[in-house]
Design an enzyme around this catalytic site. Sequence first.
Site, mmCIF file in Angstrom:
data_model
loop_
_atom_site.group_PDB
_atom_site.id
_atom_site.type_symbol
_atom_site.label_atom_id
_atom_site.label_comp_id
_atom_site.label_asym_id
_atom_site.label_seq_id
_atom_site.Cartn_x
_atom_site.Cartn_y
_atom_site.Cartn_z
ATOM 1 N N ASP A 8 0.858 -1.186 0.000
ATOM 2 C CA ASP A 8 0.000 0.000 0.000
ATOM 3 C C ASP A 8 0.896 1.240 0.000
ATOM 4 O OD1 ASP A 8 0.855 0.348 2.619
ATOM 5 O OD2 ASP A 8 -1.134 0.159 3.530
ATOM 6 N N CYS A 65 2.932 -3.481 4.009
ATOM 7 C CA CYS A 65 2.189 -2.261 4.335
ATOM 8 C C CYS A 65 2.947 -1.564 5.458
ATOM 9 C CB CYS A 65 0.724 -2.569 4.679
ATOM 10 S SG CYS A 65 0.446 -3.660 6.095
ATOM 11 N N THR A 67 2.652 -1.953 8.813
ATOM 12 C CA THR A 67 3.034 -2.937 9.833
ATOM 13 C C THR A 67 3.149 -4.356 9.294
ATOM 14 O OG1 THR A 67 0.717 -3.333 10.330
ATOM 15 C CG2 THR A 67 1.837 -1.641 11.653
ATOM 16 N N HIS A 98 6.987 -25.161 8.402
ATOM 17 C CA HIS A 98 5.955 -25.783 9.241
ATOM 18 C C HIS A 98 4.535 -25.477 8.788
ATOM 19 C CE1 HIS A 98 8.656 -26.395 13.057
ATOM 20 N NE2 HIS A 98 9.225 -26.825 11.943
ATOM 21 N N HIS A 134 3.093 -31.734 10.479
ATOM 22 C CA HIS A 134 2.923 -30.490 9.710
ATOM 23 C C HIS A 134 1.852 -30.668 8.640
ATOM 24 C CE1 HIS A 134 6.261 -29.066 11.924
ATOM 25 N NE2 HIS A 134 7.163 -29.802 11.294
HETATM 26 C C1 RB5 Z 1 -1.634 2.772 6.550
HETATM 27 O O1 RB5 Z 1 -1.521 3.974 7.219
HETATM 28 C C2 RB5 Z 1 -1.485 1.609 7.504
HETATM 29 O O2 RB5 Z 1 -2.586 1.522 8.335
HETATM 30 C C3 RB5 Z 1 -1.291 0.326 6.720
HETATM 31 O O3 RB5 Z 1 -0.186 0.451 5.903
HETATM 32 C C4 RB5 Z 1 -1.038 -0.928 7.529
HETATM 33 O O4 RB5 Z 1 -0.038 -0.746 8.471
HETATM 34 C C5 RB5 Z 1 -2.212 -1.599 8.083
HETATM 35 O O5 RB5 Z 1 -2.101 -2.676 8.695
#
Ligand code: RB5
Length: 149
Positions: A8, A65, A67, A98, A134
Amino acid sequence: MKIAIGCDHAAPNLKAIVKKHLASRGYEVIDVGTHTAESCHYPVYAHAVCEKITSGECALGILICGTGIGMSIAANKHKGIRAACCSDTFSARLTREHNDANVLCFGERVVGAGLAVELVDAFLGAEYANGGNHLTRVAMLKDIEDGKF
Ligand code: RB5
């Protein structure tokens, strides 16, 4: 091996670095976007990468993204997708061995470029153990998807 990659708006820079790394290792990369820092919605790109895998066009996928968490949640809504959000190389390797994970997720706001390419190498360099417990457990994941639990 063909790898699908998507991100993203939080991660186009890291995606570009990972793409370059994959190309240098001889992987064919299908980039589903996004390509800019303009605000967008991570489920769109998670879906696009998962579709490349479930259709058989790509073997594995990478989603980035902020996180890695939103991407992994979205990806895991797809039948046949086992996505793992990792920020250490041990987990990135073990989730292939696994869990037979087919999508690696991480966050540009969590990992630096150096660790990101090491995560990718650990994930792509590992193979599913494909046997014993597994196999039983991954089959149970499919049973959950199929409403058999
Ligand atoms: C975008 O600001 C952020 O929320 C997205 O990149 C991500 O971290 C969501 O899990």
